[in-house]
Design a protein around this motif. Structure first.
Motif, PDB file in Angstrom:
ATOM      1  N   LEU A 272       0.802  -1.227   0.000  1.00 46.65           N
ATOM      2  CA  LEU A 272       0.000   0.000   0.000  1.00 46.65           C
ATOM      3  C   LEU A 272       0.832   1.273   0.000  1.00 46.65           C
ATOM      4  CD1 LEU A 272      -2.826  -1.035   2.485  1.00 46.65           C
ATOM      5  CD2 LEU A 272      -2.885  -1.011  -0.009  1.00 46.65           C
ATOM      6  N   GLY A 273       2.107   1.152  -0.192  1.00 47.50           N
ATOM      7  CA  GLY A 273       2.957   2.332  -0.215  1.00 47.50           C
ATOM      8  C   GLY A 273       4.413   1.937  -0.159  1.00 47.50           C
ATOM      9  N   VAL A 274       5.270   2.937  -0.079  1.00 44.58           N
ATOM     10  CA  VAL A 274       6.717   2.714   0.003  1.00 44.58           C
ATOM     11  C   VAL A 274       7.223   3.316   1.302  1.00 44.58           C
ATOM     12  CG1 VAL A 274       8.950   3.198  -1.069  1.00 44.58           C
ATOM     13  CG2 VAL A 274       6.957   2.698  -2.501  1.00 44.58           C
ATOM     14  N   ALA A 275       8.070   2.585   2.008  1.00 48.90           N
ATOM     15  CA  ALA A 275       8.566   3.020   3.316  1.00 48.90           C
ATOM     16  C   ALA A 275       9.707   4.011   3.186  1.00 48.90           C
ATOM     17  CB  ALA A 275       9.031   1.807   4.120  1.00 48.90           C
ATOM     18  N   ASN A 276       9.911   4.790   4.232  1.00 47.63           N
ATOM     19  CA  ASN A 276      11.104   5.619   4.324  1.00 47.63           C
ATOM     20  C   ASN A 276      12.301   4.737   4.632  1.00 47.63           C
ATOM     21  OD1 ASN A 276       9.767   8.127   3.935  1.00 47.63           O
ATOM     22  ND2 ASN A 276       9.125   8.134   6.083  1.00 47.63           N
ATOM     23  N   GLU A 277      13.481   5.206   4.275  1.00 46.21           N
ATOM     24  CA  GLU A 277      14.700   4.479   4.603  1.00 46.21           C
ATOM     25  C   GLU A 277      14.882   4.485   6.121  1.00 46.21           C
ATOM     26  OE1 GLU A 277      16.204   2.815   2.388  1.00 46.21           O
ATOM     27  OE2 GLU A 277      15.270   3.701   0.611  1.00 46.21           O
ATOM     28  N   PRO A 278      15.604   3.510   6.693  1.00 44.91           N
ATOM     29  CA  PRO A 278      15.768   3.422   8.149  1.00 44.91           C
ATOM     30  C   PRO A 278      16.208   4.727   8.803  1.00 44.91           C
ATOM     31  CG  PRO A 278      16.637   1.459   7.114  1.00 44.91           C
ATOM     32  CD  PRO A 278      16.258   2.398   5.994  1.00 44.91           C
ATOM     33  N   GLU A 279      17.133   5.442   8.155  1.00 42.99           N
ATOM     34  CA  GLU A 279      17.637   6.682   8.753  1.00 42.99           C
ATOM     35  C   GLU A 279      16.613   7.818   8.686  1.00 42.99           C
ATOM     36  OE1 GLU A 279      19.348   6.406   4.525  1.00 42.99           O
ATOM     37  OE2 GLU A 279      18.911   5.067   6.229  1.00 42.99           O
ATOM     38  N   GLU A 280      15.536   7.618   7.908  1.00 44.45           N
ATOM     39  CA  GLU A 280      14.520   8.660   7.768  1.00 44.45           C
ATOM     40  C   GLU A 280      13.166   8.235   8.342  1.00 44.45           C
ATOM     41  OE1 GLU A 280      14.485   9.082   3.574  1.00 44.45           O
ATOM     42  OE2 GLU A 280      16.304  10.305   3.482  1.00 44.45           O
ATOM     43  N   THR A 297      11.353  -0.315   1.098  1.00 42.65           N
ATOM     44  CA  THR A 297      11.990   0.978   0.894  1.00 42.65           C
ATOM     45  C   THR A 297      12.410   1.067  -0.576  1.00 42.65           C
ATOM     46  OG1 THR A 297      14.218   0.159   1.362  1.00 42.65           O
ATOM     47  CG2 THR A 297      12.909   0.939   3.256  1.00 42.65           C
ATOM     48  N   VAL A 298      12.809   2.244  -1.010  1.00 40.37           N
ATOM     49  CA  VAL A 298      13.297   2.401  -2.388  1.00 40.37           C
ATOM     50  C   VAL A 298      14.521   1.523  -2.607  1.00 40.37           C
ATOM     51  CG1 VAL A 298      14.341   4.029  -4.025  1.00 40.37           C
ATOM     52  CG2 VAL A 298      12.361   4.729  -2.661  1.00 40.37           C
ATOM     53  N   ARG A 299      15.400   1.469  -1.630  1.00 39.93           N
ATOM     54  CA  ARG A 299      16.610   0.642  -1.769  1.00 39.93           C
ATOM     55  C   ARG A 299      16.242  -0.828  -1.934  1.00 39.93           C
ATOM     56  NH1 ARG A 299      19.993   3.237   3.273  1.00 39.93           N
ATOM     57  NH2 ARG A 299      20.337   5.328   2.374  1.00 39.93           N
ATOM     58  N   GLN A 300      15.233  -1.283  -1.206  1.00 42.37           N
ATOM     59  CA  GLN A 300      14.830  -2.681  -1.330  1.00 42.37           C
ATOM     60  C   GLN A 300      14.150  -2.942  -2.667  1.00 42.37           C
ATOM     61  OE1 GLN A 300      12.602  -3.051   2.415  1.00 42.37           O
ATOM     62  NE2 GLN A 300      14.183  -4.464   3.155  1.00 42.37           N
ATOM     63  N   ALA A 301      13.378  -1.975  -3.148  1.00 38.44           N
ATOM     64  CA  ALA A 301      12.789  -2.116  -4.478  1.00 38.44           C
ATOM     65  C   ALA A 301      13.889  -2.226  -5.527  1.00 38.44           C
ATOM     66  CB  ALA A 301      11.879  -0.921  -4.776  1.00 38.44           C
ATOM     67  N   TYR A 321      11.285   6.082  -6.303  1.00 40.17           N
ATOM     68  CA  TYR A 321      10.656   4.773  -6.496  1.00 40.17           C
ATOM     69  C   TYR A 321      10.217   4.585  -7.949  1.00 40.17           C
ATOM     70  CZ  TYR A 321       7.353   1.002  -6.625  1.00 40.17           C
ATOM     71  OH  TYR A 321       6.705  -0.142  -6.996  1.00 40.17           O
ATOM     72  N   ARG A 322       9.696   5.638  -8.570  1.00 38.65           N
ATOM     73  CA  ARG A 322       9.285   5.531  -9.968  1.00 38.65           C
ATOM     74  C   ARG A 322      10.477   5.223 -10.865  1.00 38.65           C
ATOM     75  NH1 ARG A 322       5.192  10.533  -9.490  1.00 38.65           N
ATOM     76  NH2 ARG A 322       3.298   9.363  -9.044  1.00 38.65           N
ATOM     77  N   GLN A 323      11.617   5.809 -10.553  1.00 38.42           N
ATOM     78  CA  GLN A 323      12.819   5.507 -11.335  1.00 38.42           C
ATOM     79  C   GLN A 323      13.151   4.021 -11.248  1.00 38.42           C
ATOM     80  OE1 GLN A 323      16.199   8.179 -10.502  1.00 38.42           O
ATOM     81  NE2 GLN A 323      14.724   9.582  -9.582  1.00 38.42           N
ATOM     82  N   VAL A 324      13.038   3.473 -10.052  1.00 41.75           N
ATOM     83  CA  VAL A 324      13.329   2.045  -9.846  1.00 41.75           C
ATOM     84  C   VAL A 324      12.290   1.189 -10.554  1.00 41.75           C
ATOM     85  CG1 VAL A 324      13.511   0.189  -8.149  1.00 41.75           C
ATOM     86  CG2 VAL A 324      14.476   2.444  -7.642  1.00 41.75           C
ATOM     87  N   GLY A 325      11.010   1.528 -10.336  1.00 38.98           N
ATOM     88  CA  GLY A 325       9.941   0.712 -10.887  1.00 38.98           C
ATOM     89  C   GLY A 325       9.891   0.696 -12.396  1.00 38.98           C
ATOM     90  N   ASN A 326      10.376   1.750 -13.049  1.00 41.17           N
ATOM     91  CA  ASN A 326      10.354   1.824 -14.509  1.00 41.17           C
ATOM     92  C   ASN A 326      11.642   1.330 -15.152  1.00 41.17           C
ATOM     93  OD1 ASN A 326       7.738   2.912 -14.755  1.00 41.17           O
ATOM     94  ND2 ASN A 326       8.484   4.974 -14.328  1.00 41.17           N
ATOM     95  N   ALA A 327      12.576   0.855 -14.346  1.00 39.98           N
ATOM     96  CA  ALA A 327      13.906   0.500 -14.870  1.00 39.98           C
ATOM     97  C   ALA A 327      13.932  -0.870 -15.542  1.00 39.98           C
ATOM     98  CB  ALA A 327      14.926   0.537 -13.736  1.00 39.98           C
ATOM     99  N   PHE A 328      14.959  -1.048 -16.348  1.00 40.42           N
ATOM    100  CA  PHE A 328      15.266  -2.342 -16.965  1.00 40.42           C
ATOM    101  C   PHE A 328      16.244  -3.058 -16.032  1.00 40.42           C
ATOM    102  CE2 PHE A 328      17.582  -4.480 -20.757  1.00 40.42           C
ATOM    103  CZ  PHE A 328      16.819  -5.619 -20.608  1.00 40.42           C
ATOM    104  N   PRO A 329      15.963  -4.288 -15.607  1.00 34.88           N
ATOM    105  CA  PRO A 329      16.854  -4.981 -14.668  1.00 34.88           C
ATOM    106  C   PRO A 329      18.283  -5.103 -15.187  1.00 34.88           C
ATOM    107  CG  PRO A 329      14.754  -6.124 -14.822  1.00 34.88           C
ATOM    108  CD  PRO A 329      14.754  -5.076 -15.912  1.00 34.88           C
ATOM    109  N   PRO A 330      19.257  -4.571 -14.468  1.00 33.30           N
ATOM    110  CA  PRO A 330      20.657  -4.637 -14.926  1.00 33.30           C
ATOM    111  C   PRO A 330      21.154  -6.035 -15.265  1.00 33.30           C
ATOM    112  CG  PRO A 330      20.451  -3.078 -13.130  1.00 33.30           C
ATOM    113  CD  PRO A 330      19.115  -3.760 -13.238  1.00 33.30           C
TER     114      PRO A 330
END
Length: 393
Positions: A272-280, A297-301, A321-330
């Protein structure tokens, strides 16, 4: 084998580079990027933050530009000088989630990609898009034929145009992508089909360390129990559903439609959403201890997408997160890139061998050409002796 630095002997220019998923994979495959072209400012900031601080990327330029207005001449390359032109042209025109307008969609950049192929004349072309471009077969068949015909008229041969599944290349996610590879005739015959290279990596295995670190960083009483509960649930599943980046026209980041959220739920993840990073993190109850499970988190995505842990994303959480979600897997880009690299290398060596053989034949021809006509050396020597005797007398 990953090649970087001096060993990266083949050059690449990438359009629609996004946050760098394809670029990272091709870089690991050995390509030396000359330029990464992207219209989104946040994605360009991500590229600069990673590329400009890493010497292995050399003098790679990050160009923030609208591809329809970009001029190939600005790259400063002569026709035929570039080894690979790659890009993940926008997928909405062919996505099952969209209206599938194809060539009638203003976001379709295949024509511009083909124009750049004509202008730069690279030795190889790699284009990535969604599975919808190839399925169903009848919908875009005529458009695909036009693309192939255009490439063949420019003396390219299609190596393949098929769907690769990211799960088959070590990515803990179901993410089928349509990949087109075309090469100049002298390199085409050296290209080999990309076979699956890895055993399936599960979400539990991929996120085990990072999820433990998140719970441990929070330090709430009983965090070990919550972490173990998540891990036990995740182990019941396998790979993740397709990450969905979405668009700026829609709301905040989440993990996709209802069906996708249900699939994430079976892995112990709240979609239902994306979490903040641990430090935030300011709300552990929302990010970690929700009854639905922890949010990513974005890092986990990014881990689910196959990015290296060192790759950082710029912009606010939703934009990142959108940058990650729209990416081509390296890892998928790396697998395809290695085959292109190998074909270019084999073709280059064959051309050099032929050139050397032709040079050897020329040398042999020169050696077998008769010497200029004239008296034999013995007669010349005798005539000089007779001349000396005449002078003495």
């Amino acid at each position: 084998m990953t090649r970087t630095g001096p060993e990266a002997s083949f050059t690449s220019v990438e359009i629609c580079a996004g946050a760098g998923g394809q670029a990272v994979g091709l870089h690991m495959a050995g390509f030396r990027h000359l330029a990464l072209i992207e219209i989104d400012q946040d994605a360009c900031a991500t590229l600069r933050a990673n590329v400009e601080k890493d010497s292995s990327w050399g003098d790679c330029k990050v160009i923030n530009a609208d591809l329809k207005k970009f001029k190939s001449d600005d790259l400063g390359l002569k026709p035929g000088q570039l080894d690979l032109l790659a890009g993940g042209v926008p997928c909405p025109p062919f996505s099952f989630a969209g209206k599938q307008l194809g060539a009638d969609d203003e976001r379709d950049l295949f024509p511009r990609m083909l124009e750049m192929v004509a202008e730069l004349e690279p030795k190889a072309v790699m284009i990535e898009n969604v599975r919808g471009l190839l399925e169903p077969e009848h919908k875009f068949a005529a458009y695909r034929s036009e693309i192939v015909e255009a490439l063949e008229k420019m003396d390219y041969r299609i190596c393949y145009w098929r769907v690769l599944e990211a799960r088959d290349y070590g990515v803990p996610q179901l993410r089928p992508r349509a990949i087109l590879v075309a090469m100049k005739a002298e390199y085409h015959r050296h290209f080999k089909w990309v076979e699956p290279q890895h055993a399936v990596v599960t979400v539990a295995a991929a996120l085990r360390q990072s999820m433990r670190s998140r719970f441990q960083a929070d330090g709430s009483a009983g965090w070990e129990k919550f972490y173990k509960n998540w891990l036990d649930q995740a182990k019941l599943g396998s790979v993740a559903p397709t990450l969905v980046g979405g668009s700026k026209k829609h709301g905040g980041a989440d993990l996709g439609p209802t069906r996708a959220k249900e699939a994430w739920g079976k892995l112990g993840i709240c979609g239902l959403g994306v979490a903040n990073e641990p430090e935030e993190m300011t709300s552990p109850e929302r990010d970690l201890y929700s009854p639905r499970g922890p949010k990513l988190t974005v890092r986990q995505a990014a881990i689910i997408q196959g990015f290296p842990k060192t790759w950082k994303f710029s912009g606010r959480k939703t934009a990142a997160y959108r940058q990650v979600g729209n990416a081509f897997p390296p890892p998928v880009a790396k697998a395809v890139g290695e085959q292109i690299f190998a074909a270019l290398d084999a073709g280059k060596k064959e051309l050099e061998r032929r050139k050397a053989e032709d040079h050897g034949k020329e040398m042999l021809f020169d050696m077998t050409v008769p010497a200029p006509s004239g008296p034999p050396r013995s007669e010349l020597v005798d005539s000089r002796r007779n001349l000396k005797r005449a002078k003495v007398r």
